[in-house]
Design a protein around this motif. Sequence first.
Motif, PDB file in Angstrom:
ATOM      1  N   UNK A  67       0.851  -1.191   0.000  1.00 49.63           N
ATOM      2  CA  UNK A  67       0.000   0.000   0.000  1.00 49.63           C
ATOM      3  C   UNK A  67       0.889   1.245   0.000  1.00 49.63           C
ATOM      4  N   UNK A  68       0.593   2.162  -0.929  1.00 52.61           N
ATOM      5  CA  UNK A  68       1.350   3.402  -1.056  1.00 52.61           C
ATOM      6  C   UNK A  68       0.455   4.592  -0.712  1.00 52.61           C
ATOM      7  N   UNK A  69       1.043   5.552  -0.035  1.00 55.34           N
ATOM      8  CA  UNK A  69       0.337   6.790   0.314  1.00 55.34           C
ATOM      9  C   UNK A  69       0.400   7.739  -0.875  1.00 55.34           C
ATOM     10  N   UNK A  70      -0.757   8.126  -1.378  1.00 57.64           N
ATOM     11  CA  UNK A  70      -0.825   9.032  -2.528  1.00 57.64           C
ATOM     12  C   UNK A  70      -0.968  10.494  -2.131  1.00 57.64           C
ATOM     13  N   UNK A  71      -1.063  10.758  -0.850  1.00 56.40           N
ATOM     14  CA  UNK A  71      -1.161  12.150  -0.412  1.00 56.40           C
ATOM     15  C   UNK A  71       0.205  12.833  -0.544  1.00 56.40           C
ATOM     16  N   UNK A  72       0.200  14.142  -0.390  1.00 58.23           N
ATOM     17  CA  UNK A  72       1.435  14.922  -0.566  1.00 58.23           C
ATOM     18  C   UNK A  72       2.421  14.589   0.545  1.00 58.23           C
ATOM     19  N   UNK A  73       3.633  14.260   0.135  1.00 53.31           N
ATOM     20  CA  UNK A  73       4.719  13.983   1.067  1.00 53.31           C
ATOM     21  C   UNK A  73       5.712  15.148   1.048  1.00 53.31           C
ATOM     22  N   UNK A  74       6.390  15.355   2.155  1.00 58.22           N
ATOM     23  CA  UNK A  74       7.365  16.442   2.237  1.00 58.22           C
ATOM     24  C   UNK A  74       8.686  15.899   2.765  1.00 58.22           C
ATOM     25  N   UNK A  75       9.749  16.217   2.014  1.00 57.60           N
ATOM     26  CA  UNK A  75      11.091  15.839   2.437  1.00 57.60           C
ATOM     27  C   UNK A  75      12.034  17.010   2.174  1.00 57.60           C
ATOM     28  N   UNK A  76      12.989  17.190   3.065  1.00 58.20           N
ATOM     29  CA  UNK A  76      14.017  18.217   2.892  1.00 58.20           C
ATOM     30  C   UNK A  76      15.261  17.568   2.296  1.00 58.20           C
ATOM     31  N   UNK A  77      15.751  18.195   1.232  1.00 60.86           N
ATOM     32  CA  UNK A  77      16.882  17.631   0.495  1.00 60.86           C
ATOM     33  C   UNK A  77      17.972  18.689   0.363  1.00 60.86           C
ATOM     34  N   UNK A  78      19.231  18.400   0.752  1.00 64.25           N
ATOM     35  CA  UNK A  78      20.324  19.367   0.564  1.00 64.25           C
ATOM     36  C   UNK A  78      20.855  19.293  -0.867  1.00 64.25           C
ATOM     37  N   UNK A  79      21.470  20.393  -1.319  1.00 66.25           N
ATOM     38  CA  UNK A  79      22.051  20.440  -2.661  1.00 66.25           C
ATOM     39  C   UNK A  79      23.214  21.418  -2.669  1.00 66.25           C
ATOM     40  N   UNK A  80      24.146  21.193  -3.576  1.00 68.95           N
ATOM     41  CA  UNK A  80      25.313  22.063  -3.703  1.00 68.95           C
ATOM     42  C   UNK A  80      25.697  22.160  -5.170  1.00 68.95           C
ATOM     43  N   UNK A  81      26.137  23.375  -5.571  1.00 70.21           N
ATOM     44  CA  UNK A  81      26.474  23.578  -6.975  1.00 70.21           C
ATOM     45  C   UNK A  81      27.444  24.742  -7.107  1.00 70.21           C
ATOM     46  N   UNK A  82      28.015  24.870  -8.312  1.00 73.45           N
ATOM     47  CA  UNK A  82      28.863  26.016  -8.654  1.00 73.45           C
ATOM     48  C   UNK A  82      28.089  26.937  -9.574  1.00 73.45           C
ATOM     49  N   UNK A  83      28.218  28.232  -9.342  1.00 72.16           N
ATOM     50  CA  UNK A  83      27.513  29.223 -10.145  1.00 72.16           C
ATOM     51  C   UNK A  83      28.306  29.547 -11.414  1.00 72.16           C
ATOM     52  N   UNK A  84      27.762  30.444 -12.216  1.00 74.09           N
ATOM     53  CA  UNK A  84      28.397  30.810 -13.476  1.00 74.09           C
ATOM     54  C   UNK A  84      29.761  31.455 -13.250  1.00 74.09           C
ATOM     55  N   UNK A  85      29.919  32.156 -12.121  1.00 72.53           N
ATOM     56  CA  UNK A  85      31.202  32.771 -11.799  1.00 72.53           C
ATOM     57  C   UNK A  85      32.062  31.879 -10.901  1.00 72.53           C
ATOM     58  N   UNK A  86      31.755  30.559 -10.914  1.00 70.64           N
ATOM     59  CA  UNK A  86      32.562  29.545 -10.225  1.00 70.64           C
ATOM     60  C   UNK A  86      32.604  29.742  -8.710  1.00 70.64           C
ATOM     61  N   UNK A  87      31.511  30.211  -8.139  1.00 64.83           N
ATOM     62  CA  UNK A  87      31.375  30.321  -6.691  1.00 64.83           C
ATOM     63  C   UNK A  87      30.532  29.155  -6.175  1.00 64.83           C
ATOM     64  N   UNK A  88      30.896  28.669  -4.985  1.00 67.03           N
ATOM     65  CA  UNK A  88      30.156  27.556  -4.395  1.00 67.03           C
ATOM     66  C   UNK A  88      28.879  28.057  -3.743  1.00 67.03           C
ATOM     67  N   UNK A  89      27.772  27.431  -4.091  1.00 66.38           N
ATOM     68  CA  UNK A  89      26.469  27.814  -3.565  1.00 66.38           C
ATOM     69  C   UNK A  89      25.785  26.562  -3.015  1.00 66.38           C
ATOM     70  N   UNK A  90      25.382  26.612  -1.769  1.00 64.71           N
ATOM     71  CA  UNK A  90      24.693  25.484  -1.139  1.00 64.71           C
ATOM     72  C   UNK A  90      23.271  25.891  -0.788  1.00 64.71           C
TER      73      UNK A  90
END
Length: 280
Positions: A67-90
């Motif tokens: 049985x699967x819950x079809x209601x809206x689920x909420x999860x917090x997810x971290x992410x990290x990337x480099x911007x166009x000017x090569x700066x680290x953004x989290x």
Amino acid sequence: MKNLQLGSLQSTIIGAILAILVLLGLNSFIIINPGQAGVISILGKATDGAFLEGIHLKPPFISVVDVYDLTVQKFEVPAESSTKDLQTLTARFAINFRLDPIQVVQVRRTQGTLENIVAKIIAPQTQESFKIAAARRTVEEAITRRSELKDDFDAALGQRLDKYGIIVSDTSVIDLTFSPEFAKAVEEKQIAEQRAQRAVYIAREAEQEAQADINRAKGRSEAQRLLAETLKAQGGQLVLQKESIEAWKSGGAQMPKVLIVGSDSKSNVPFLLNLGDMQN
């Protein structure tokens, strides 16, 4: 005695049969509540077609319903990337999603549990979507135009998760941080801008003061010119004599009782003035 034993045996058999029937009955149907979907597996193989809300029959003992819950689920997810000017953004995103009931069987076959969906699908796709959105702008643009960053992120994430039977309802940026080096650079830039604005203000103030001095000098020059023209004109000498007397009076010096001016050959009529009468 024999009849009693036979009757007891029959009762035992009937009770066993009833127990088996009850057990078969309990394992022959399942109830799916609203907001849920069930995927039935018979002998370990998921069958097509999900069970939606209501009561459903199933083969007893050889089938399992996930049985699967079809209601809206909420999860917090971290992410990290480099911007166009090569700066680290989290960043840290709150992802609100739900499973597509039409594709829930495919979700069961490929991903299994909800925990697997978050760990294997949502988390890595969130990371990739954030890289796409962050790479399109500088770190300063990502911070000052957060709504545009979020729009690009939502578009990329929705497109990536849709093929997995995951519908994104909403996302929100919980936290957005950058490197200490960039924070220091931003602070120095703000200080430089403030100094530049102060310099512009001082320059404008000096320019306005210089213009005021020029206007005052022009005013004095014009007044002197008009006075010179007045003195050259007929009767100008009388004006000069009057100003001299007014200066004498305002200065507070001891004034003579009688003053005669204009007795030279150029004056037509001598000017005789009793200053004692003026003081009285």
